[in-house]
Design a protein around this motif. Sequence first.
Motif, short mmCIF file in Angstrom:
data_model
loop_
_atom_site.label_atom_id
_atom_site.label_comp_id
_atom_site.label_asym_id
_atom_site.label_seq_id
_atom_site.Cartn_x
_atom_site.Cartn_y
_atom_site.Cartn_z
N GLN A 600 0.84 -1.20 0.00
CA GLN A 600 0.00 0.00 0.00
C GLN A 600 0.87 1.25 0.00
O GLN A 600 1.83 1.36 0.75
CB GLN A 600 -0.89 0.00 1.25
N ARG A 601 0.52 2.21 -0.88
CA ARG A 601 1.26 3.47 -0.96
C ARG A 601 0.40 4.58 -0.38
O ARG A 601 -0.75 4.75 -0.77
CB ARG A 601 1.64 3.77 -2.41
N TYR A 602 0.99 5.34 0.55
CA TYR A 602 0.28 6.44 1.18
C TYR A 602 0.93 7.76 0.74
O TYR A 602 2.14 7.94 0.90
CB TYR A 602 0.33 6.31 2.70
N ILE A 607 -1.13 11.92 4.60
CA ILE A 607 -0.32 11.78 5.82
C ILE A 607 -0.23 13.12 6.55
O ILE A 607 -0.37 13.18 7.78
CB ILE A 607 1.10 11.28 5.46
N PHE A 608 -0.03 14.19 5.80
CA PHE A 608 0.10 15.52 6.41
C PHE A 608 -1.20 15.92 7.11
O PHE A 608 -1.17 16.45 8.23
CB PHE A 608 0.46 16.53 5.32
N TYR A 609 -2.31 15.68 6.46
CA TYR A 609 -3.60 16.03 7.07
C TYR A 609 -3.86 15.23 8.33
O TYR A 609 -4.22 15.78 9.38
CB TYR A 609 -4.72 15.80 6.06
N ILE A 610 -3.69 13.91 8.26
CA ILE A 610 -3.97 13.06 9.42
C ILE A 610 -3.03 13.40 10.57
O ILE A 610 -3.45 13.49 11.74
CB ILE A 610 -3.84 11.57 9.04
N SER A 611 -1.76 13.63 10.26
CA SER A 611 -0.78 13.95 11.31
C SER A 611 -1.17 15.21 12.05
O SER A 611 -1.17 15.26 13.29
CB SER A 611 0.61 14.08 10.69
#
Length: 1004
Positions: A600-602, A607-611
């Motif tokens: 799976q590629r994220y 990633i920036f939003y969730i972090s």
Amino acid sequence: MVQLYNLHPFGSQQVVPCKLEPERFCGGGTDALFVAAGCKVEAFAVAGQELCQPRCAFSTLGRVLRLAYSEAGDYLVAIEEKNKARFLRAYVNWRSKGAENSRVCIRMVGHHVQGPFQETPRDQMSIIEMPLSEAPSCVSCCPVKGDLLVGCTNKLVLFRLKYQVVNEEFSSLDFERSLIIHIHNIAPVEISFCVGYVAVMSDLEVLILKLESDPSHGESVHRHPHKTSSPGKQGEGSGNEPLQLESDDFVFCQKPTELLGEKSAQSGLSVMLEPTGLDGETGKSSRVQHLLYRRFAPEISSYALSDDIKLHSLQLLPVYQTGSLPSERRTRSRDKELLSLFCFFSLPHVGYLYLVVRSVELMSVYQYPERSQQAVLTPHFLHVITSNNLQCFTVRCSAVAAREEDPYVDSTLKACPPVSMDICALRMQLFIGLKAICHFKNHIVLLTKADPENLPDRRESPKRLLSRQGAVANKLRAPPAAEAGWSLYIVNTISPAQLYREMVDYSTAYKTTKTQSCIHLLSEAHLLVRAALLDAAQLEPGEEAELLEAFKDSCGHLGDCYSRLDTQESHLALPYYKMSGLSMAEVLARADWTTKHGPQRYERGLIFYISHSLCENLDEELSEELAVKVVQMFHAAEPKQLPHVLCSPAMKSVSPRTAMSYLRTLDTSGFSSVLVTLTKAAMALKLGDCDTYRKEMEGHSEMKLVCGFILEPRLLVQQKKGQIVPTELAVHLKETQPGLLIGAILGLQKNNRIGIEEADSFFKVLCGQDGGVTPQLLVDFWEAQLATHVPEVLLQGLLSKLTSQYIWRLSTRQPPDTAPLRTSKDLINACSHYGLIYPWVNVLLSSDSLADKNYTEDLSKLQSLLCGPSFDIASAAPFLEPLSEDTAAGLSVQVLCRTRLKEYGQCIDMLLDRCPQAVIPYASHELKDENRTLWWKKLLPELCQRIKCGGEKYQLYLSSLKETLSVVAVDLELREFLNVLPEDGTVAFFLPYLLYCSQKKSLT
């Protein structure tokens, strides 16, 4: 090349039922259209999708050359020509016009309505004639104030709109000639005026000025310092002498020039203000600021016709300030406040859009695919007509206005597509024989006329071309005789919400293959909705709520696009998702978790939003399934962030066992191992695995553990619905390692990871003391704060909190809920704010036996603070009332405070009354230097007086008197000593001290 989308911004169309071929036409507010033909002006009612119906008609003095309408004042102004003479007339109260032959009131500008005419103006149309010394060529109305600017050959005349009070119920419209702007070396062909901003256009030049108030209020006539051109400009043909464009062998032309801001004053154009109003306010308090000068030159190699090198469609477009709430917008729609101002002008093949408020800069350049005839700028689009096409281009006005209105745009909170984004064409609609265009509200008015025959293009030499320019300058061509084949159309533009939905549907074609193209079209849709919301006064009922939903929807789509990016722009996913109103769970549900090949590629955007979302105090808790997906995402893409992710309150549902399995696989060599250790300990505590917890916590020193808590405060402190919530780890540390807990919170406070009030609330909630009772752990925290460096602005507040707590416990005999971590001796040794307790205090307290150890400790800490160098004793006075002077503890505190306030006399009285045995130790310690005289001026007389009175304390007073006399005999000379002794004293008692005083010189 401008990108073209095949969208449908134009809706239904209808034919205006004109009787004659229109020569000039313009919109009349939101519900009317004016059409001038011959010597008559027809007004048509335009209401939504309904058919256009004739409203009224009125005759003009002559053929209408220019026509303009002002919404402010609701008047129509026209430049009319009769017998080669031009007239300027304003038509006011036109809505009251009935039949074409009904009466009208004609008056000169400034003429007061008097006599029998006072009763009629409200019910009939009035015509105001405004005579000018020169023939008017162009006209413009200010859309905000309704002022009128008229262009003549070498000057501009400003008429200020005003109202004449006819009676208490009615005021008539009028104008006052207030200012003349003399502009030399440029002949106005078109002008535009808006709240002090003046744009002037000739065939190849554009000048933008601003009339602004002059605080100096200097001369009534202000001459700009750059009235004439500098010598260096003469060679460019910008001097005062007329330019010789043609000679036998050469063709001279001016080179292209663009001057912005202050540099535009070097254009060589002369500007002079001449006030003409009765009060002279406008002229005397104004000065000219040059904003923009641009000069174009014909392309000699093109061998084009003369019309191909002339500018057209000059326009100033204002954007007004709006409120953040719908109610504010409705209120402000009547009281317009300028937010941004844009200037547009165009050559036949290229258009230019400038921002002219606060800074002057070129925003967009429009390249037309074919020769344009006219263009009109709106906050939403730029509409351009060619001979056979109606073209619709996007604009960036709403992007500029958004940044002017909201300072948080372009931050992690809010975003907006950039002003520099490439413009595009939404539609090129086929229309045969387009001749003119105008726009009002959501209508576009088009004049079409089929050419009787297609004549072949004729080419002229550039020498012939340029020589002919001087002859035709400033002359309006007479229209040809009326011919068949013309039509006047009203094209209704579709609602912004409907066009937005079409653009979103259109963007799905690019979603998988061309993410940037998808972002571009969605950004255009977002700006369209922003522009519609900025102009709330034009919205239909219920349309604003629909647009607000479209705005949030567009933000969600843009967030989806940026979340799939792995570039520098991926961070924009965060602000767009925030503006969309979507929850974190909804965003995760929109993400594509499927993978066809490989792991799976994220992408960085998601990633920036969730972090960042997990780092905020969001009142949202992810389901266990989504929480596990988030853990898997960060373990694969950002393993360093995994401990921080697991500490988020939103991840409360994640299985501790699953979290431990991922934490054990982390390689701690690349980042802080203590943070991973603390996260493992927290998860082990949730699992009830005390052995693993103890093993993890013992792997590092307390100092390193404190550093780990500073890296991630949410290991100890979390927030839920705005309330402080201690974690399970914090509760456990309170019972097992309170010193470590206090050190960690102190470290968070010193590193600005937690506020002062938040830290106090944390300990109160942790100890279950939400009421007025202060837990001992919080007192320990305050004492620990004093042991570190405390800023001066916070020191007195902290000392007051400790003092009030000590006094409350002493006055109520309330023991602490837990054993204090430090004794008074520990604090005196560790903290400079706690001072050594004065010796006389111990003597005073020796008379009272205190069995309670906690009571003694609180008293010692309070006394130590009062003996310290930092506490502002004056501020302690309100706290001392609960302590009674009848107890040794209360007396000691009261005397300490009065001593620090240098009230020694009162202290002596208090000690003599309640504890005479402490008065000599007190005097020996306090009555020194400049206070030494109190021994014989205060203490000696008081003792003598009390001995005379006798009583049970007689012996204590007598012994104190003997020690006092010993001190006084040493300090004073014999004569002085005799003067301070009581006259009725016993000689035998005082004789030994007198002998000692008389013999001390010989003894020395």
